[in-house]
Scaffold this active site. Structure first.
Site, PDB file in Angstrom:
ATOM      1  N   ILE A 139       6.734  11.152  10.440  1.00 52.71           N
ATOM      2  CA  ILE A 139       5.475  10.412  10.404  1.00 52.71           C
ATOM      3  C   ILE A 139       4.352  11.398  10.731  1.00 52.71           C
ATOM      4  O   ILE A 139       4.228  11.856  11.869  1.00 52.71           O
ATOM      5  CB  ILE A 139       5.474   9.237  11.407  1.00 52.71           C
ATOM      6  CG1 ILE A 139       6.667   8.307  11.119  1.00 52.71           C
ATOM      7  CG2 ILE A 139       4.156   8.477  11.348  1.00 52.71           C
ATOM      8  CD1 ILE A 139       6.645   7.667   9.753  1.00 52.71           C
ATOM      9  N   LYS A 153      -7.649  11.199 -14.115  1.00 55.22           N
ATOM     10  CA  LYS A 153      -9.038  11.122 -13.649  1.00 55.22           C
ATOM     11  C   LYS A 153      -9.570  12.481 -13.194  1.00 55.22           C
ATOM     12  O   LYS A 153     -10.761  12.629 -12.917  1.00 55.22           O
ATOM     13  CB  LYS A 153      -9.145  10.096 -12.519  1.00 55.22           C
ATOM     14  CG  LYS A 153      -8.871   8.665 -12.981  1.00 55.22           C
ATOM     15  CD  LYS A 153      -8.817   7.701 -11.842  1.00 55.22           C
ATOM     16  CE  LYS A 153      -8.581   6.281 -12.355  1.00 55.22           C
ATOM     17  NZ  LYS A 153      -7.285   6.147 -13.064  1.00 55.22           N
ATOM     18  N   ASN A 160      -2.546   5.621 -15.359  1.00 58.21           N
ATOM     19  CA  ASN A 160      -2.286   4.514 -14.443  1.00 58.21           C
ATOM     20  C   ASN A 160      -0.815   4.118 -14.474  1.00 58.21           C
ATOM     21  O   ASN A 160      -0.171   4.158 -15.515  1.00 58.21           O
ATOM     22  CB  ASN A 160      -3.154   3.301 -14.817  1.00 58.21           C
ATOM     23  CG  ASN A 160      -4.621   3.591 -14.631  1.00 58.21           C
ATOM     24  OD1 ASN A 160      -5.134   4.624 -15.065  1.00 58.21           O
ATOM     25  ND2 ASN A 160      -5.334   2.688 -14.002  1.00 58.21           N
TER      26      ASN A 160
END
Length: 602
Positions: free
Chosen positions: A326, A396, A433
C-alpha cells in the site's frame, strides 16, 4: 466381465449357426467350439482388460471408446485365429469375419445402451424446465447442448438456429435445426422459447449484432457464449454463458492475441503492477497470474481496491505468491524502498489520474501522479535493473487538449528518454476508452437508465475509440513481449464510436426505446474534452509490427535537459500549478503542439 463373456460366446455361436446350420459338419464345429470356447473367451477378456475397457465411465463414452473396442476385438480375433490354427482346426474365413463384426456390435452396443439409459434419465429430469433455443449448430452449440443434457439445470434445449443452408432440416444431438435467423421470431413463438443462447464464439461482431437485434424483438432472455479468446483455458461449458453485454457488439472485430506465445517473459519472474486495484491493473493481475510468475506484487494507493483483488487472486491462484504494498507512486522514498525490497524483473505501470474534468480542476494532482509518479517508478526500475517496464498511456496524450492528456504525454516522453540511458527496456502502450472501467460512460449510462433517464451525452458528434478490458490487458502483455525499448505501441481500434450511438444501444439492451422510454439530452462539451480523439500525432507516423492490429509510433525526440527542467518547474509550483503551466512546459518541448493548439483555438 461376465456380461462381456456371454456376449463374446454369443458372437461366436451366431456365425457358426449361420454358416453351418443344417450341414453335416454343424455338430462337429459346435463340439469343437465347446472345447475351445473357454480359451477364446479368456483371450478376448484379456485384450478388453489391456485396453482399459473396464476402467472407463461409459455414461460419457465417445469415439475414443469406440476405437478402443475395435482395437481390442481385432486383436482378440487375431488371437482366436492363432489358437484355432495351432489346433489344426482353423475356422472358416466367413465365420472369423462375422465373429469379428458381431463382437464389435455386441460389445459396443452394450456400452451404447448404458449411455443411452443414463442420458435418458438425465433428460427426463429437465423436461419441465425453461425452453432454450440455441443459435449456432456448430461445435460450440453442440457442447452447450451436451452440458444442458448432462446436468439438471432446469433448462431444456428445443432446437438450433443456423444460417448454414447445408444444416437445414438436419438434427444435432437429437435436436432439429429449425431454420435460419429469419425463422427466429416464428420459432420462439411456436415453441414457447424462454431463453435464447448465442453459441457462436468465432463469428464476427457484426453477425452477433444482427442476431441480437432479431432476438431482442422476441422478448426472450438472451445469453451468449463469449469468444474463445476470452476463455483462456480453451474449455466451453454452461458456466461461461452470460447475458449479452455491450462489448459483444463493438463496432469492430476484437483484437486476438496468442498469450501463450508472448507471455513467456512473465514465467518465473517477479512482476510488480502499480495501480493494481484499478480496472486495468486488476485485470493485469489476473492474466499475469495465469503464466506462473515467481511472485506478484500488488502496488496500489487505495486499500479497498487492493484488498478486493488480493482476495480474488488468493482464491483463484493459490500457487502464486502475492505481496501487498500500500503506497503512493508520488512517494519517492517509499517507491525506492519497495523496488529494493522485491527487485522485480517486470513492471507494469498502470497507476494514474485519468478523469479529464477532475484534472482540469486539479492540475497539480495530475502533475504529481502522472508525471512525478511515473518519474519515481521509472527511476526505481532503472536503479534495480528491471528487465521490462511497460507504462499504460492513453489516446488523450495525442495533441492533448486536457491536463490529463498533457501529463500522460509528458509521462510517455519520460519513458522514451529513460530508455536511452538505461539497460531496462522501457515502453508505453496507448489505447482508447475501456468499456466498463471505473469512471467510463458505460456504468454512468447504466445508472441513468435504471433511474428512468435522461441519459446525458455531452455532444451529438462526440466520438471515442473503445476496447474491452481483456483486450487492453492483452495488448499490454503483448507489448512487453515485443518491446525493444522506447516504443509507444498503438492499437488499431477500427472506427471511433459515437457516444450517442452507444447510449442508444444501451437503452435498447435494457428493453426500452430511445427518446420514447428514455430521453437523451446533450449537456455540452466539458473543459479539456475534444470531439474526436486521435491515436497518432502527425509527426509520429507509425510502423507495423508482426501483429496486424498493433503499430509503433516513432519516438519523439525532445531536449532531455528541457524535459528535466520542465518537470522540476512544474513540481516546484506545487498546489499553485495551473493548466496553463502544464501546457506551456509541454509546448516548449514539442513546438508543433503549440501550433496545433493555435489551430484548435482558431
Amino acid at each position: 466381465m461376465s456380461c462381456d463373456a456371454l456376449l463374446v460366446n454369443l458372437a461366436i455361436a451366431v456365425p457358426v449357426i449361420i454358416r453351418f446350420y443344417g450341414s453335416q459338419s454343424f455338430l462337429s464345429f459346435l463340439q469343437y467350439y465347446m472345447i475351445l470356447g473357454l480359451l477364446i473367451t479368456i483371450i478376448y477378456i484379456a485384450f478388453f482388460y489391456l485396453f482399459n475397457l473396464y476402467n472407463r465411465v461409459w455414461a460419457y463414452a465417445s469415439t475414443s471408446e469406440l476405437v478402443a473396442i475395435v482395437q481390442a476385438v481385432t486383436l482378440g480375433s487375431f488371437g482366436t485365429i492363432a489358437l484355432t490354427y495351432f489346433t489344426y482346426w482353423p475356422l472358416p474365413r466367413s465365420v472369423v469375419i462375422m465373429q469379428w463384426a458381431f463382437t464389435i456390435i455386441l460389445i459396443g452396443g452394450s456400452r451404447l445402451a448404458w449411455r443411452v439409459y443414463v442420458e435418458q434419465r438425465k433428460t427426463n429430469g429437465c423436461k419441465a424446465g425453461r425452453r432454450a433455443l440455441i443459435i449456432g449448430a456448430g461445435d460450440a452449440g453442440a457442447m452447450v447442448t451436451r452440458e444442458f443434457k448432462g446436468h439438471k439445470l432446469n433448462i431444456r434445449p428445443v432446437g438450433f438456429i443456423d444460417d448454414d443452408p447445408n444444416k437445414q432440416r438436419l438434427t444435432v444431438l437429437g435436436l432439429p435445426v429449425l431454420g435460419n435467423r429469419e425463422a427466429i421470431p416464428q420459432v420462439v413463438k411456436k415453441l414457447n422459447v424462454d431463453l435464447i443462447i448465442i453459441a457462436m464464439p468465432s463469428v464476427s461482431t457484426a453477425v452477433i449484432r444482427e442476431f441480437v437485434e432479431i432476438c431482442r424483438e422476441t422478448g426472450a432472455e438472451m445469453k451468449i457464449l463469449p469468444g474463445m479468446y476470452q476463455i483462456i483455458d480453451g474449455h466451453v461449458s454452461v458456466n461461461h454463458l452470460r447475458p449479452v453485454q455491450l462489448e459483444d457488439l463493438l463496432h469492430r472485430e476484437p483484437v486476438r492475441v496468442d498469450l501463450e506465445e508472448v507471455a513467456g517473459y512473465l514465467r518465473g519472474e517477479t512482476v510488480l503492477i502499480t495501480g493494481a486495484g484499478g480496472s486495468i491493473g486488476s485485470e493485469l493481475c489476473r492474466q499475469v497470474s495465469l503464466f506462473g510468475p515467481q511472485k506478484l506484487i500488488l502496488f496500489g494507493h487505495g486499500e479497498n481496491s487492493i484488498h478486493k483483488i488480493w482476495l480474488e487472486l488468493e482464491e483463484s491462484f493459490k500457487g502464486i505468491p502475492l505481496e501487498i504494498e500500500i503506497a503512493d507512486v508520488r512517494d519517492r522514498s517509499k517507491v525506492n524502498y519497495i523496488f529494493e525490497k522485491h527487485r522485480p524483473g517486470v513492471v507494469f505501470h498502470a497507476a494514474a489520474h485519468k478523469h479529464v474534468p477532475l484534472m482540469e480542476l486539479h492540475p497539480d494532482e495530475a502533475v504529481k501522479t502522472n508525471i512525478t509518479g511515473t518519474l519515481n517508478v521509472s527511476d526505481a526500475a532503472d536503479r534495480v535493473g528491471v528487465k521490462v517496464f511497460v507504462m499504460i498511456s492513453t489516446d488523450k496524450a495525442v495533441n492533448p487538449s486536457s491536463v490529463m492528456g498533457a501529463t500522460k504525454r509528458m509521462a510517455e516522453l519520460i519513458i522514451q528518454n529513460k530508455n536511452r540511458v538505461s539497460n531496462t527496456i522501457f515502453t508505453a502502450v496507448r489505447f482508447g476508452n475501456v468499456l466498463g472501467s471505473n469512471g467510463s460512460v458505460v456504468p454512468i449510462f447504466q445508472r441513468q437508465i435504471a433511474n428512468g433517464g435522461p441519459v446525458t451525452v455531452t455532444h451529438p458528434e462526440m466520438k471515442r475509440y473503445f476496447m474491452t478490458i481483456p483486450e487492453s490487458v492483452q495488448l499490454v502483455i503483448q507489448a512487453g513481449a515485443m518491446a525493444e525499448g522506447g516504443e509507444v505501441f498503438v492499437l488499431d481500434m477500427g472506427e471511433p464510436v459515437k457516444i450517442v450511438d452507444l447510449a442508444k444501444d444501451m437503452i435498447k439492451f435494457s428493453g426500452l426505446e430511445p427518446e420514447k422510454d428514455i430521453q437523451i439530452t446533450f449537456t455540452g462539451v466539458r473543459p479539456g474534452e475534444k470531439l474526436f480523439e486521435e491515436l497518432l500525432t502527425a509527426e509520429e507516423g507509425s510502423r507495423a509490427t508482426k501483429h496486424k492490429r498493433i503499430f509503433i509510433a516513432r519516438p519523439s525526440l525532445v531536449d532531455v535537459s528541457a524535459l528535466g527542467q520542465g518537470i522540476v518547474e512544474l513540481f516546484s509550483k506545487g498546489h499553485l500549478c495551473k493548466r496553463e503551466d502544464v501546457f506551456a512546459i509541454l509546448s516548449s518541448m514539442i513546438p508543433i503542439l503549440k501550433r496545433y493548439q493555435r489551430e484548435q483555438a482558431g
